[in-house]
Design an enzyme around this catalytic site. Structure first.
Site, short mmCIF file in Angstrom:
data_model
loop_
_atom_site.label_atom_id
_atom_site.label_comp_id
_atom_site.label_asym_id
_atom_site.label_seq_id
_atom_site.Cartn_x
_atom_site.Cartn_y
_atom_site.Cartn_z
N GLY A 33 48.78 29.18 36.59
CA GLY A 33 48.38 28.01 36.49
C GLY A 33 47.40 27.51 37.25
N ALA A 34 47.05 26.10 37.44
CA ALA A 34 46.00 25.77 38.16
C ALA A 34 44.63 26.28 36.87
CB ALA A 34 45.50 26.18 39.28
N GLU A 37 38.28 27.51 33.12
CA GLU A 37 37.52 27.95 32.06
C GLU A 37 37.71 29.55 31.95
OE1 GLU A 37 36.27 26.47 29.56
OE2 GLU A 37 36.43 24.48 30.53
N HIS A 39 40.61 31.00 32.59
CA HIS A 39 41.82 31.16 31.83
C HIS A 39 41.69 30.74 30.51
CE1 HIS A 39 43.60 30.55 36.11
NE2 HIS A 39 43.95 31.63 35.85
N GLN A 63 54.20 38.17 44.96
CA GLN A 63 53.14 38.76 45.25
C GLN A 63 52.08 37.94 46.20
OE1 GLN A 63 52.16 37.88 40.99
NE2 GLN A 63 50.06 37.29 41.75
N VAL A 178 34.47 34.84 34.03
CA VAL A 178 33.62 33.69 33.53
C VAL A 178 33.14 32.97 35.06
CG1 VAL A 178 34.01 31.34 32.59
CG2 VAL A 178 35.10 33.15 31.73
N LEU A 186 35.12 32.06 38.53
CA LEU A 186 36.01 30.96 38.54
C LEU A 186 37.25 31.55 39.23
CD1 LEU A 186 35.39 29.55 35.26
CD2 LEU A 186 34.58 28.73 37.25
N SER A 188 41.33 29.81 40.71
CA SER A 188 42.04 28.68 40.89
C SER A 188 41.85 28.35 42.53
CB SER A 188 43.61 29.00 40.76
OG SER A 188 43.79 29.22 39.32
#
Length: 284
Positions: A33-34, A37, A39, A63, A178, A186, A188
């Site tokens: 999640g979070a 770009e 992802h 983890q 990215v 990038l 989270s």
């Protein structure tokens, strides 16, 4: 288009069974999640390669080595669903904890070799948690294709190896990192950087890029790694956890640039652990 959000394994298998009866190829993009770009670039690649796309969101407790890190990990499900809407994702699988780890769950998947050193050395059990949850998600989704980012390069190697070793019938594809315009990969976790730290963060990529260029030109690896570490610390990072040159295939340490390689790093800034990697290849 509103993306269906599924939380129960039985519901997921109900829809994937229909797709399979229709002969459709299914892709999965596993995430915690979070979404950013990076992802979304994976979702775009999955959309281009498959008839159906599943994005999973599961903040996997197995983890995390630090309970506070688990607690503070950003959870933005509704915003994530909004970001996915333009991609016509066929299902957003957000399993409840008991759908992944039911009472009495006692199986652990461990991938040796590629999981050793780097993040594996500093986060004991981390890659066991990754390997276990990814195997579960592969089996629950029954996906033909799976897409992961190269930013977590060691994780990509672990996932590729487990699929190969366990004969999981899924094709694992790594997609390029990215970056922001200033080079920051990038992540989270970038959401947790203060404004001051965000200004410092690109120094990691800058120092790594400069070192990779000098190494490719023939400079000694050890001295260039030391130089890059000093540059990262001088920029304002609190600690360089590791900065290493590893073979791209298999992640064996490389004292010299004799094969296609990756320069991989983890460093601490403002209480946030940032990781990155860039390719390095012998000149000519």
């Amino acid at each position: 288009m509103t993306t269906p959000i599924l939380r129960q394994r039985a519901d997921l298998r109900g829809v994937t069974a229909e797709w399979r009866r229709a002969g459709e190829r299914v892709a999965v993009v596993p995430t915690m999640g979070a979404l950013h770009e990076g992802h979304l670039s994976l979702v775009k690649a999955a959309r281009a390669a498959a008839d159906r796309v599943i994005v999973t969101i599961f903040v996997n407790p197995r983890q995390f080595n630090n309970a506070q890190d688990l607690e503070s990990y950003p959870r933005t499900e509704q915003e994530d669903a909004r970001k996915l809407a333009p991609f016509s994702v066929d299902a957003l699988y957000v399993p409840d904890l008991d759908q992944v780890y039911p009472d009495g769950f006692s199986t652990n998947i461990s991938v040796s070799g590629v999981s050793e050193g780097l993040c594996g050395a500093n986060r004991p059990g981390h890659f066991d948690g990754v390997a276990t949850v990814v195997t579960k998600l592969f089996l629950q989704t029954g996906a033909d294709l799976a897409f992961f980012g190269e930013k977590d390069f060691q994780q990509l190697q672990v996932v590729t190896r487990l699929a190969r070793d366990l004969d999981v019938p899924v094709q694992v594809t790594g997609c390029p990192t990215v970056r922001e315009a200033d080079g920051l990969a990038l992540s989270s976790r970038n959401l947790r950087l203060s404004a001051r730290a965000r200004g410092i963060a690109p120094a990691l990529f800058a120092a790594m890029s400069a070192a990779a260029g000098r190494i490719a030109a023939g400079a000694p690896v050890a001295s260039e790694l030391d130089r890059a570490k000093a540059e990262i610390l001088k920029a304002g990072f609190a600690e360089v956890e590791y900065l290493e040159l590893r073979a791209e295939d298999g992640l064996a340490p490389l004292p010299a640039l004799t094969a296609p390689a990756r320069l991989l790093a983890a460093a601490w800034l403002d209480g946030v652990r940032l990781i990155d990697n860039i390719p390095a290849a012998p000149a000519g």
